[in-house]
Scaffold this active site. Structure first.
Site, short mmCIF file in Angstrom:
data_model
loop_
_atom_site.label_atom_id
_atom_site.label_comp_id
_atom_site.label_asym_id
_atom_site.label_seq_id
_atom_site.Cartn_x
_atom_site.Cartn_y
_atom_site.Cartn_z
N ASP A 105 -14.60 -27.91 26.62
CA ASP A 105 -15.85 -27.85 26.24
C ASP A 105 -16.12 -28.13 24.65
O ASP A 105 -15.63 -27.25 23.84
CB ASP A 105 -16.83 -26.77 26.66
CG ASP A 105 -18.06 -26.97 26.52
OD1 ASP A 105 -18.41 -26.52 25.29
OD2 ASP A 105 -19.02 -27.16 27.33
N TYR A 163 -0.67 -33.27 38.81
CA TYR A 163 -0.22 -32.60 37.61
C TYR A 163 0.60 -33.69 36.62
O TYR A 163 0.29 -33.71 35.46
CB TYR A 163 0.80 -31.53 37.85
CG TYR A 163 1.25 -30.93 36.82
CD1 TYR A 163 0.95 -29.98 35.92
CD2 TYR A 163 2.89 -31.23 36.31
CE1 TYR A 163 1.66 -29.37 35.02
CE2 TYR A 163 3.57 -30.93 35.65
CZ TYR A 163 3.10 -29.64 34.31
OH TYR A 163 3.58 -29.13 33.29
#
Length: 283
Positions: free
Chosen positions: A93, A182
């Protein structure tokens, strides 16, 4: 027979500069220069994912070398946290990342090194999972690195010989079953490293990545008890490579993806939380 170049070097070496065994010894000026080249003393270093095993090892290595280290993590603050460590931060964020860097800069000063360790791992086949796992791995491993680089680069450029070291993975080169999400996310970290190094070429900053194999941690030993642990790379060994890449001695290296896969046969004590965002099996 000694090569002529070697004989020439010896013949032109300052007198009295031999070791107790009669071998050529560099002048004191060169020896001190080498020490300064590897110094990160008094530099401000940010380590994301800093509360995990690898993050703790990296932070400890920098602190031992005289750097001032701030750890930023999604996990809560551990008991051994310092006043400038920050927990509970979603590093993907932008707004939260900016606030975290503001706090570090206020408490320690402008950063000159960023080490992006934050991330996570999941083993899941496509049959058992789906797009959610891929999105989660991309956010935890790639977007955290992208966001921190985006927010930190303008600040890093204010310091001389700045450096960013990302944590990729050796497993990203070829994905085995259950490793697709991954490996794809860590491949993105590698591409970020290369592209950002090219984008910032000519400026006083270097961007590199280390690509560990399986890291010797308590969780990995518990998950793979029959494995040969001596073949695994230790957190301390990875930290040593990162410390070098952050130093002025590595000023000629940028855009490199450096495998760190050599086992050492033992591990040191683990003092930190191992799980920050998810169980990590390979870096």
């Amino acid at each position: 027979m000694m090569p002529m170049a070697y004989l020439y070097a010896i013949s032109h070496w300052p007198q009295g500069s031999t070791s107790s065994r009669g071998r050529p010894k560099p002048p004191a000026s060169l020896r001190s220069h080498s020490f300064k080249e590897n110094s990160v003393q008094n530099r401000v270093v940010i380590v994301t994912g800093g509360f995990g095993i690898l993050g703790c090892a990296v932070a400890a290595a920098f602190e031992e070398a005289g750097a001032r280290v701030a750890r930023i993590d999604f996990a809560p603050l551990p008991q051994n946290a310092k006043p400038w460590d920050i927990g509970g931060v979603d590093l993907a964020d932008v707004a939260q990342a900016k606030v975290a860097l503001d706090v570090v800069e206020d408490r320690l000063g402008a950063p000159s090194v960023l080490v992006n360790i934050a991330g996570g791992f999941v083993w899941q086949t496509l049959e058992d999972g789906g797009a959610d796992a891929w999105a989660r791995m991309f956010r935890m491993n790639a977007l955290t690195a992208v966001t921190m680089c985006k927010v930190a680069v303008p600040r890093l450029l204010q310091s001389p010989s700045a450096a960013i070291i990302n944590i990729g993975a050796g497993a990203a080169a070829r994905a085995d079953a259950g490793m697709g999400a991954y490996a794809a996310a860590k491949s993105a970290v590698a591409r970020l490293t290369e592209s950002l190094a090219a984008e910032l070429a000519g400026q006083d900053i270097r961007i590199n990545a280390v690509l560990p194999s399986i890291i010797d941690t308590p969780t990995n030993r518990a998950d793979m008890p029959s494995a040969d642990f001596t073949q695994w790379v230790t957190p301390q060994a990875i930290a040593s490579v990162i410390l070098f890449l952050a130093s002025p001695a590595a000023r000629a290296i940028s855009g490199a993806l450096i495998p760190t896969m050599n086992g050492s046969g033992s591990h040191q004590g683990y003092d930190c939380v191992e799980e920050a965002q998810a169980r990590i099996v390979v870096a």
